[in-house]
Write a protein that holds these residues in place. Structure first.
Motif, PDB file in Angstrom:
ATOM      1  N   ALA A 107       0.852  -1.193   0.000  1.00 12.84           N
ATOM      2  CA  ALA A 107       0.000   0.000   0.000  1.00 12.84           C
ATOM      3  C   ALA A 107       0.887   1.241   0.000  1.00 12.84           C
ATOM      4  N   ALA A 140      -1.686  -5.251  -3.011  1.00 17.01           N
ATOM      5  CA  ALA A 140      -2.640  -4.275  -3.545  1.00 17.01           C
ATOM      6  C   ALA A 140      -3.544  -4.973  -4.551  1.00 17.01           C
ATOM      7  N   THR A 143      -7.160  -3.083  -8.765  1.00 14.58           N
ATOM      8  CA  THR A 143      -7.726  -1.730  -8.823  1.00 14.58           C
ATOM      9  C   THR A 143      -6.766  -0.701  -8.225  1.00 14.58           C
ATOM     10  N   ASP A 144      -6.062  -1.099  -7.161  1.00 12.25           N
ATOM     11  CA  ASP A 144      -5.169  -0.165  -6.459  1.00 12.25           C
ATOM     12  C   ASP A 144      -3.722  -0.231  -6.946  1.00 12.25           C
ATOM     13  N   GLU A 147      -1.826   2.918  -8.343  1.00 14.97           N
ATOM     14  CA  GLU A 147      -1.510   3.897  -7.302  1.00 14.97           C
ATOM     15  C   GLU A 147      -0.267   3.474  -6.518  1.00 14.97           C
TER      16      GLU A 147
END
Ligand SMILES: *Cc1c(COP(=O)(O)O)cnc(C)c1O
Length: 385
Positions: A107, A140, A143-144, A147
């Motif tokens: 993350a 992650a 979708t993430d 980022e």
């Protein structure tokens, strides 16, 4: 070999087995490097001796969950590649960067804290980005992913981190034909391709645990991460036993009988009297209980080699001890306090294995070895290369 031991109990760990198991894993994954996973005190076998034996067997990487495991390895002088993957905010990332431990990030907060730590430590953190390909544990989500990759590339651009790995973990590796295995590989390949398109140049892509290392060459990529197999236990016991995989169990859990006595027929044994002797018999007291990692579920089912035969635990498992009904044959009548008992080992002398214990108690061999208690001394043998 340990029959004359005066310890109440000990876990004897044969480091030559660890070394040879790692050699076998290297042979099974010839195009990949091998990371021996040594988390949870080397699956209960002892972190530092097992790490050294795994290095001697050809592990160019070691892996652990918690940062403290990697820091212990560095403090003990290990200088090879190390990866630590399970972090919480506020972990000692600066300490990790100072001693060159590779860090996983799932993350953006982790990338940010690792980059801050690298700035304060005056170094560059080596980071492996984790993609959740379907286990829904670490990593992650797709979708993430952009980022996370974006945060890492920004930190890389200013020199705080270097993105060296992309990795994931399988949900059904022990069932190599399960459709999720192929699906997770496909999601992984897409995530690697996406990261590369965004500018990541990974040194290593890695996905395979023991089961995938041994049964699924398509999952090997650049690095495999076996844990259980390092210690000689089969990660796919329904498909192959350890010997069929070229592995030898490293740990043998032994004890010394604390008391042997005759009791009459109809004697209730241990708490709740879930076992009652059917005839006059010999009971032996084994000084290992659930505080030592003998599962309470082993009551009336856990197998032990004592007095030349495999017997079952009689009655419930106590915190510190279990009772065994040896019967009334000549071997039982010759049995004395001080005699050896083997709960599990590699099976070569007819003793049960950790897998037998797992089967008897409805769990997996991982849990049998990893939960051996701190009170049980580990005796390491076979460590001289
Ligand atoms: C524990 C673990 C491994 C090793 O798994 P085994 O099934 O013991 O081979 C590999 N990767 C990760 C992320 C792990 O947590």
């Amino acid at each position: 070999m340990i029959a004359t031991s005066t310890l109440p109990a000990e876990a004897v760990v044969d480091l030559s087995a660890v070394r040879e198991n790692v050699r076998e894993l290297c042979r099974r994954a010839p195009s990949a490097q091998v990371m021996a996973v040594v988390k949870a005190d080397g699956y209960g076998h002892g972190l530092l001796p097992c790490a050294a034996a795994a290095r001697a067997g050809g592990a160019t990487w070691l892996g652990g969950a918690q940062l403290a495991e990697g820091l212990s390895l560095r403090a003990a002088g290990d200088q090879g590649r190390l990866l630590s993957w399970l972090h919480v905010p506020g972990d000692d990332f600066a300490g990790a960067v100072r001693v060159g431990i590779d860090l996983s990030a799932s993350a953006p907060w982790a990338v940010d804290q690792i980059a801050d730590a690298a700035r304060s430590a005056g170094g560059t953190a080596r980071v492996h980005l984790k993609i959740d390909t379907g286990l829904s544990r670490g990593g992650a989500t797709p979708t993430d992913w952009d980022e996370l990759v974006g945060a890492a590339l920004a930190a890389q651009a200013e020199g705080a981190v270097s993105v060296v790995g992309v990795w994931s973990h399988l949900a059904w590796a022990d069932a190599p034909d399960h459709p999720t295995v192929r699906h997770q590989r496909e999601v992984f390949d897409l995530a690697v391709a996406r990261a590369e398109a965004l500018g990541v140049r990974p040194e290593v892509r890695h996905l395979a645990n023991s089961a995938a290392t041994l049964t699924n060459p398509a999952a090997h990529y650049d690095l495999v991460r076996p844990g259980l197999a390092v210690y000689g236990l089969s990660p796919v016991p329904d498909l192959h036993d350890a010997a069929a995989l070229g592995l030898r169990p490293a740990m043998s859990l032994r004890a010394t009988l604390a008391l042997v006595k005759r009791v009459p027929a109809g004697s209730g044994v241990a708490y709740g009297h879930t076992y009652v002797t059917e005839r006059e018999t010999v009971l032996a007291l084994v000084p290992l209980g659930y505080a030592d990692g003998v599962p309470r579920a082993a009551g009336n089912v856990g197998p032990l080699l004592v007095a030349g035969a495999v017997h079952r635990i009689a009655g419930r498992v106590s915190m510190d001890q279990v009772v065994v009904d040896l019967g009334d044959d000549a071997a039982a009548r010759d049995c004395r306090a001080g005699d050896p008992v083997v709960l599990f080992g590699d099976g070569a002398a007819g003793e049960p294995t950790a897998q037998d214990w797992a089967q008897a108690t409805g769990t997996i061999a991982y849990e049998i070895v990893a939960r051996i208690g701190a009170r049980v001394p580990r005796t390491h043998v076979g460590g001289d290369v």
